[in-house]
Design a protein around this motif. Structure first.
Motif, PDB file in Angstrom:
ATOM      1  N   GLY A 195      34.489 -42.133  61.225  1.00 46.33           N
ATOM      2  CA  GLY A 195      33.877 -42.092  59.905  1.00 46.33           C
ATOM      3  C   GLY A 195      34.514 -41.107  58.952  1.00 46.33           C
ATOM      4  N   ASP A 196      35.386 -40.225  59.447  1.00 41.10           N
ATOM      5  CA  ASP A 196      36.063 -39.264  58.570  1.00 41.10           C
ATOM      6  C   ASP A 196      37.049 -39.997  57.664  1.00 41.10           C
ATOM      7  N   ARG A 197      37.096 -39.600  56.406  1.00 43.84           N
ATOM      8  CA  ARG A 197      38.053 -40.168  55.454  1.00 43.84           C
ATOM      9  C   ARG A 197      39.295 -39.288  55.501  1.00 43.84           C
ATOM     10  N   VAL A 198      40.462 -39.885  55.789  1.00 46.52           N
ATOM     11  CA  VAL A 198      41.675 -39.107  56.026  1.00 46.52           C
ATOM     12  C   VAL A 198      42.835 -39.581  55.139  1.00 46.52           C
ATOM     13  N   LEU A 199      43.817 -38.705  54.987  1.00 48.45           N
ATOM     14  CA  LEU A 199      45.052 -38.998  54.269  1.00 48.45           C
ATOM     15  C   LEU A 199      46.196 -38.876  55.264  1.00 48.45           C
ATOM     16  N   THR A 200      47.042 -39.906  55.357  1.00 46.65           N
ATOM     17  CA  THR A 200      48.175 -39.861  56.279  1.00 46.65           C
ATOM     18  C   THR A 200      49.401 -39.305  55.572  1.00 46.65           C
ATOM     19  N   ALA A 201      50.421 -38.973  56.342  1.00 41.82           N
ATOM     20  CA  ALA A 201      51.660 -38.445  55.785  1.00 41.82           C
ATOM     21  C   ALA A 201      52.340 -39.469  54.877  1.00 41.82           C
ATOM     22  N   GLY A 202      52.091 -40.753  55.099  1.00 37.43           N
ATOM     23  CA  GLY A 202      52.674 -41.798  54.264  1.00 37.43           C
ATOM     24  C   GLY A 202      51.915 -42.019  52.973  1.00 37.43           C
ATOM     25  N   GLY A 203      50.826 -41.286  52.751  1.00 45.13           N
ATOM     26  CA  GLY A 203      50.059 -41.404  51.528  1.00 45.13           C
ATOM     27  C   GLY A 203      48.950 -42.433  51.603  1.00 45.13           C
ATOM     28  N   ILE A 204      48.657 -42.947  52.789  1.00 45.04           N
ATOM     29  CA  ILE A 204      47.611 -43.948  52.953  1.00 45.04           C
ATOM     30  C   ILE A 204      46.283 -43.244  53.198  1.00 45.04           C
ATOM     31  N   ILE A 205      45.265 -43.657  52.437  1.00 47.27           N
ATOM     32  CA  ILE A 205      43.921 -43.103  52.601  1.00 47.27           C
ATOM     33  C   ILE A 205      43.092 -44.135  53.352  1.00 47.27           C
ATOM     34  N   ARG A 229      55.031 -16.230  60.431  1.00 47.00           N
ATOM     35  CA  ARG A 229      53.596 -16.050  60.661  1.00 47.00           C
ATOM     36  C   ARG A 229      52.734 -17.025  59.851  1.00 47.00           C
ATOM     37  N   PRO A 230      52.982 -17.196  58.544  1.00 48.84           N
ATOM     38  CA  PRO A 230      52.172 -18.172  57.799  1.00 48.84           C
ATOM     39  C   PRO A 230      52.350 -19.599  58.318  1.00 48.84           C
ATOM     40  N   GLN A 231      53.558 -19.948  58.767  1.00 47.12           N
ATOM     41  CA  GLN A 231      53.792 -21.287  59.299  1.00 47.12           C
ATOM     42  C   GLN A 231      53.010 -21.497  60.598  1.00 47.12           C
ATOM     43  N   GLN A 232      52.982 -20.490  61.461  1.00 47.79           N
ATOM     44  CA  GLN A 232      52.211 -20.589  62.703  1.00 47.79           C
ATOM     45  C   GLN A 232      50.723 -20.726  62.409  1.00 47.79           C
ATOM     46  N   LYS A 233      50.234 -20.002  61.408  1.00 45.20           N
ATOM     47  CA  LYS A 233      48.830 -20.063  61.025  1.00 45.20           C
ATOM     48  C   LYS A 233      48.483 -21.467  60.510  1.00 45.20           C
ATOM     49  N   LYS A 234      49.378 -22.024  59.701  1.00 45.30           N
ATOM     50  CA  LYS A 234      49.162 -23.363  59.154  1.00 45.30           C
ATOM     51  C   LYS A 234      49.156 -24.408  60.269  1.00 45.30           C
ATOM     52  N   MET A 235      50.055 -24.282  61.242  1.00 43.90           N
ATOM     53  CA  MET A 235      50.109 -25.215  62.364  1.00 43.90           C
ATOM     54  C   MET A 235      48.829 -25.125  63.190  1.00 43.90           C
ATOM     55  N   LYS A 236      48.305 -23.928  63.377  1.00 38.74           N
ATOM     56  CA  LYS A 236      47.075 -23.743  64.153  1.00 38.74           C
ATOM     57  C   LYS A 236      45.894 -24.413  63.442  1.00 38.74           C
ATOM     58  N   GLN A 237      45.808 -24.250  62.118  1.00 40.28           N
ATOM     59  CA  GLN A 237      44.733 -24.880  61.349  1.00 40.28           C
ATOM     60  C   GLN A 237      44.835 -26.399  61.409  1.00 40.28           C
ATOM     61  N   HIS A 238      46.056 -26.940  61.346  1.00 41.90           N
ATOM     62  CA  HIS A 238      46.260 -28.391  61.402  1.00 41.90           C
ATOM     63  C   HIS A 238      45.842 -28.938  62.758  1.00 41.90           C
ATOM     64  N   LYS A 239      46.197 -28.208  63.820  1.00 43.73           N
ATOM     65  CA  LYS A 239      45.822 -28.637  65.168  1.00 43.73           C
ATOM     66  C   LYS A 239      44.297 -28.628  65.335  1.00 43.73           C
ATOM     67  N   GLU A 240      43.637 -27.600  64.794  1.00 43.81           N
ATOM     68  CA  GLU A 240      42.174 -27.520  64.830  1.00 43.81           C
ATOM     69  C   GLU A 240      41.547 -28.688  64.092  1.00 43.81           C
ATOM     70  N   MET A 241      42.105 -29.005  62.905  1.00 37.05           N
ATOM     71  CA  MET A 241      41.588 -30.103  62.099  1.00 37.05           C
ATOM     72  C   MET A 241      41.700 -31.425  62.868  1.00 37.05           C
ATOM     73  N   LEU A 242      42.826 -31.645  63.528  1.00 35.18           N
ATOM     74  CA  LEU A 242      43.019 -32.877  64.289  1.00 35.18           C
ATOM     75  C   LEU A 242      42.086 -32.931  65.493  1.00 35.18           C
ATOM     76  N   GLY A 243      41.778 -31.797  66.073  1.00 33.86           N
ATOM     77  CA  GLY A 243      40.864 -31.755  67.207  1.00 33.86           C
ATOM     78  C   GLY A 243      39.428 -32.062  66.813  1.00 33.86           C
ATOM     79  N   GLN A 244      39.081 -31.835  65.553  1.00 34.67           N
ATOM     80  CA  GLN A 244      37.717 -32.061  65.083  1.00 34.67           C
ATOM     81  C   GLN A 244      37.533 -33.423  64.418  1.00 34.67           C
ATOM     82  N   LEU A 245      38.559 -34.275  64.481  1.00 33.66           N
ATOM     83  CA  LEU A 245      38.437 -35.622  63.904  1.00 33.66           C
ATOM     84  C   LEU A 245      37.345 -36.403  64.607  1.00 33.66           C
ATOM     85  N   ARG A 246      36.600 -37.207  63.859  1.00 29.46           N
ATOM     86  CA  ARG A 246      35.627 -38.098  64.474  1.00 29.46           C
ATOM     87  C   ARG A 246      35.496 -39.356  63.629  1.00 29.46           C
TER      88      ARG A 246
END
Length: 134
Positions: free
Chosen positions: A60-70, A41-58
């Protein structure tokens, strides 16, 4: 002469057959329930939040990638790719799913604010017109 007396097997206690089966599987069912609430259940909740975050990207947003690049989102190419500027004039294409965190969001587009001011000006004019009739 034999000193060993014969041993006879005792008859099994006559109990409810279905309850006995449930009793055997009860520990497995409890383990599954614990795993669901502590892991799944916590893993599903975390995946849902991540998907929401990616859907709201626009842009000018400052982001961090999985490789550690900002970097800063330069362009949303399609549903799976984003152009990120990691240094002045250096742009890379990354998969949206590799963006792990949005460090800072940009302000909403000014076009959202424009209709509100237009409506306010319209209201001011409507208030001023009756005063002119008096």
């Amino acid at each position: 002469m034999m000193f060993v007396s014969p041993a006879y097997a005792q008859a099994a206690a006559a109990g409810g057959g279905s309850f006995g089966a449930l009793e055997q599987f009860l520990p497995l069912i409890l383990i599954f329930v614990v795993f669901y609430f502590l892991l799944i259940r916590p893993q599903q909740k975390k995946m849902k939040q991540h998907k929401e975050m990616l859907g709201q990207l626009r842009r000018g947003d400052r982001v961090l990638t999985a490789g550690g690049i900002i970097g800063t989102v330069n362009k949303l190419i399609n549903d799976t790719e984003v152009s990120v500027e990691i240094a002045e004039g250096v742009r890379v294409r990354v998969l949206r799913t590799t963006i792990t965190e949005v460090m800072s969001k940009t302000e909403p587009v000014a076009a959202d604010k424009a209709p509100a001011t237009a409506d306010k000006a319209k209201d001011d004019k409507s208030d001023a017109e009756p005063a002119a009739d008096k």
